[in-house]
Design an enzyme around this catalytic site. Structure first.
Site, PDB file in Angstrom:
ATOM      1  N   TYR A 173      -1.354   0.108  10.381  1.00 37.34           N
ATOM      2  CA  TYR A 173      -1.676  -0.606   9.143  1.00 37.34           C
ATOM      3  C   TYR A 173      -0.501  -0.526   8.157  1.00 37.34           C
ATOM      4  O   TYR A 173      -0.012  -1.544   7.657  1.00 37.34           O
ATOM      5  CB  TYR A 173      -2.957  -0.029   8.520  1.00 37.34           C
ATOM      6  CG  TYR A 173      -3.174  -0.464   7.092  1.00 37.34           C
ATOM      7  CD1 TYR A 173      -3.403  -1.800   6.779  1.00 37.34           C
ATOM      8  CD2 TYR A 173      -3.132   0.462   6.039  1.00 37.34           C
ATOM      9  CE1 TYR A 173      -3.588  -2.203   5.462  1.00 37.34           C
ATOM     10  CE2 TYR A 173      -3.323   0.069   4.729  1.00 37.34           C
ATOM     11  CZ  TYR A 173      -3.544  -1.270   4.437  1.00 37.34           C
ATOM     12  OH  TYR A 173      -3.715  -1.660   3.138  1.00 37.34           O
TER      13      TYR A 173
ATOM     14  N   THR B 229       0.826  -1.214   0.000  1.00 38.83           N
ATOM     15  CA  THR B 229       0.000   0.000   0.000  1.00 38.83           C
ATOM     16  C   THR B 229       0.852   1.253   0.000  1.00 38.83           C
ATOM     17  O   THR B 229       1.988   1.256   0.512  1.00 38.83           O
ATOM     18  CB  THR B 229      -0.893   0.004   1.261  1.00 38.83           C
ATOM     19  OG1 THR B 229      -1.435   1.309   1.451  1.00 38.83           O
ATOM     20  CG2 THR B 229      -0.106  -0.331   2.524  1.00 38.83           C
TER      21      THR B 229
HETATM   22  N1  LIG Z   1      -8.749  -1.253  -1.043  1.00 38.81           N
HETATM   23  C1  LIG Z   1      -7.681  -0.443  -1.134  1.00 38.81           C
HETATM   24  O1  LIG Z   1      -7.786   0.749  -1.486  1.00 38.81           O
HETATM   25  C2  LIG Z   1      -6.306  -0.975  -0.830  1.00 38.81           C
HETATM   26  C3  LIG Z   1      -5.215  -0.108  -1.003  1.00 38.81           C
HETATM   27  C4  LIG Z   1      -3.935  -0.592  -0.729  1.00 38.81           C
HETATM   28  C5  LIG Z   1      -3.755  -1.902  -0.324  1.00 38.81           C
HETATM   29  N2  LIG Z   1      -4.836  -2.714  -0.150  1.00 38.81           N
HETATM   30  C6  LIG Z   1      -4.586  -4.087   0.288  1.00 38.81           C
HETATM   31  O2  LIG Z   1      -5.248  -4.957  -0.610  1.00 38.81           O
HETATM   32  C7  LIG Z   1      -5.699  -6.119   0.074  1.00 38.81           C
HETATM   33  C8  LIG Z   1      -7.166  -6.314  -0.202  1.00 38.81           C
HETATM   34  O3  LIG Z   1      -7.893  -5.178   0.255  1.00 38.81           O
HETATM   35  P1  LIG Z   1      -9.460  -5.102   0.068  1.00 38.81           P
HETATM   36  O4  LIG Z   1      -9.831  -3.682  -0.010  1.00 38.81           O
HETATM   37  O5  LIG Z   1      -9.855  -6.042  -1.011  1.00 38.81           O
HETATM   38  O6  LIG Z   1      -9.947  -5.664   1.489  1.00 38.81           O
HETATM   39  P2  LIG Z   1     -11.121  -6.701   1.815  1.00 38.81           P
HETATM   40  O7  LIG Z   1     -11.374  -6.598   3.285  1.00 38.81           O
HETATM   41  O8  LIG Z   1     -12.264  -6.516   0.893  1.00 38.81           O
HETATM   42  O9  LIG Z   1     -10.431  -8.107   1.485  1.00 38.81           O
HETATM   43  C9  LIG Z   1      -9.582  -8.773   2.377  1.00 38.81           C
HETATM   44  C10 LIG Z   1      -9.958 -10.245   2.348  1.00 38.81           C
HETATM   45  O10 LIG Z   1      -9.036 -10.993   3.167  1.00 38.81           O
HETATM   46  C11 LIG Z   1      -9.765 -11.894   3.995  1.00 38.81           C
HETATM   47  N3  LIG Z   1      -8.932 -12.137   5.179  1.00 38.81           N
HETATM   48  C12 LIG Z   1      -8.479 -11.217   6.084  1.00 38.81           C
HETATM   49  N4  LIG Z   1      -7.717 -11.819   7.010  1.00 38.81           N
HETATM   50  C13 LIG Z   1      -7.667 -13.142   6.692  1.00 38.81           C
HETATM   51  C14 LIG Z   1      -7.038 -14.280   7.261  1.00 38.81           C
HETATM   52  N5  LIG Z   1      -6.312 -14.182   8.390  1.00 38.81           N
HETATM   53  N6  LIG Z   1      -7.188 -15.484   6.672  1.00 38.81           N
HETATM   54  C15 LIG Z   1      -7.945 -15.610   5.540  1.00 38.81           C
HETATM   55  N7  LIG Z   1      -8.571 -14.571   4.954  1.00 38.81           N
HETATM   56  C16 LIG Z   1      -8.436 -13.347   5.530  1.00 38.81           C
HETATM   57  C17 LIG Z   1     -11.086 -11.180   4.267  1.00 38.81           C
HETATM   58  O11 LIG Z   1     -12.135 -12.047   4.654  1.00 38.81           O
HETATM   59  C18 LIG Z   1     -11.350 -10.507   2.915  1.00 38.81           C
HETATM   60  O12 LIG Z   1     -12.049 -11.368   2.041  1.00 38.81           O
HETATM   61  C19 LIG Z   1      -5.344  -5.919   1.533  1.00 38.81           C
HETATM   62  O13 LIG Z   1      -4.143  -6.596   1.805  1.00 38.81           O
HETATM   63  C20 LIG Z   1      -5.162  -4.419   1.646  1.00 38.81           C
HETATM   64  O14 LIG Z   1      -4.279  -4.096   2.679  1.00 38.81           O
HETATM   65  C21 LIG Z   1      -6.099  -2.285  -0.398  1.00 38.81           C
END
Ligand SMILES: NC(=O)c1ccc[n+]([C@@H]2O[C@H](COP(=O)([O-])OP(=O)(O)OC[C@H]3O[C@@H](n4cnc5c(N)ncnc54)[C@H](O)[C@@H]3O)[C@@H](O)[C@H]2O)c1
Length: 336
Positions: free
Chosen positions: A138, A114
């Protein structure tokens, strides 16, 4: 390739699953559904379980060639209030996943990182070599994981891509899936919900910042573009490419005021909003320099703000008229 996709039932992961499938790869999702949604995985193999569950991981890893690791908690504010939860899930559990990977044949790993690793940037656009000084737990968990990957790559022959997304936004161009975070904290879905009357007026944090219109500037990148970057990263590593850390952004910033104007242009509706004080530590502007991704992966964002907002608008209207939200509530996700 057969690819284990942790967090494939979440927002970004579910789009990557479809992109993998479309590119001829075979995704297998591992998700504990803590913030994800079973319905986002419809049509794909979903193994319900935790990334820290070594017994579940070993047989899964036997059958795959690579791991795309999306599973994490990703609420900045919550990470400040409950850092232990973030250290446990994003670090401890991820280390268990990496242990299981190293115990297997798999040596290709792609991490969702991120722009929060940069903290408040001293220069714009932000390059991968810009100082990494996260200002919340985070961002710190993601930076630490990047460092673990670098160490494991040197010592154990793991090859990885750490992809630092800027602000993920938008929905699948076919309208089948999109963003569902509960609670929602991201600007575009909150603005659309407010425009639809499905959420309170949007709170705009900061209106006298040192930016051209005084509101915050972010680099919004379409989730479909993020998904295709993951496919390219995977194929790059499969072809023998060395480990790499890359920004995924458009290189173009959009201010909150510009986003609200785009919502009006796309939906024909004003976004009810109120101005609030800037949040401490919230950088006035975050804009990626995506040139290294272009050089290493040949990746470039195809979609701009209009496509982001119009796909998100279609999705949001569908969401509000569907039983997805009720289903998510029944599955135990926190309220909106
Ligand atoms: N959405 C954004 O703008 C953004 C920006 C930068 C980075 N990210 C990164 O991208 C990734 C996805 O983000 P997102 O927005 O899709 O979030 P999200 O919450 O929609 O998806 C995360 C998924 O991981 C699963 N999960 C979490 N912990 C877990 C575990 N211990 N075991 C198994 N499954 C687990 C959750 O159930 C969920 O389905 C994350 O790592 C986040 O840090 C997202």
């Amino acid at each position: 390739m057969r690819v284990l996709v942790t967090g494939g039932s979440g927002y970004v992961g579910s789009h990557a699953v479809r992109a993998l499938h479309r590119a001829g790869h075979e995704p297998i999702i591992l998700d504990n559904l803590s913030t994800g949604h079973r319905r986002l995985s419809t049509g794909f193999t979903l193994v319900e379980g935790d990334i820290a569950d070594e017994r579940k991981l070993a047989p899964l890893l036997e059958g795959v060639d690579a791991v795309l690791h999306f599973a994490a908690l990703a609420y900045v504010g919550e990470s400040v209030a409950e850092p232990r939860k973030y250290i446990r899930n994003n670090v401890e559990c991820a280390i268990k996943l990496l242990d299981a990977v190293l115990a297997s044949r798999v040596r290709i790993f792609v991490l969702s990182s991120t722009c929060a690793v940069y903290g408040v940037p001293a220069e714009l656009p932000i390059r991968e070599s810009s100082p990494r000084e996260p200002i919340n737990p985070y961002g710190a968990t993601k930076l630490f994981l990047e460092q673990v990957l670098a160490a494991y790559a040197g010592a154990y022959g793991l090859r990885y891509a750490a992809l630092r997304y800027f602000n993920a936004a938008g929905a699948h161009p076919d309208g089948s899936i999109g963003e569902i975070h509960r609670p929602e904290t991201h600007l575009i879905p909150l603005a659309l919900k407010a425009a639809l009357g499905a959420a309170p007026p949007l709170r705009v944090f900061g209106s006298r910042l040192n930016t051209p219109d005084g509101s915050c500037i972010r680099d919004f990148v379409h989730v479909a573009d993020l998904a295709s970057a993951h496919v390219l990263a995977l194929e790059y590593l499969q072809a023998g490419g060395p480990s790499t850390t890359l920004n995924l952004g458009t290189g173009q910033g959009a201010s909150v005021a510009e986003v609200l104007a785009m919502v009006k242009s796309v939906s024909g509706r004003e976004v009810p909003h109120e101005l609030a004080e800037a949040r401490p530590g919230d950088p006035p502007a975050l804009i990626a320099d995506p040139s290294l991704s272009r050089k290493v992966l040949g990746w470039e964002a195809r979609y701009g703000l209009r496509e982001i907002v119009s796909s998100a608008w279609e999705w949001e209207r569908k969401l509000q008229n569907s039983d997805w939200l009720r289903e998510a509530e029944m599955a135990g996700h926190p309220g909106i």
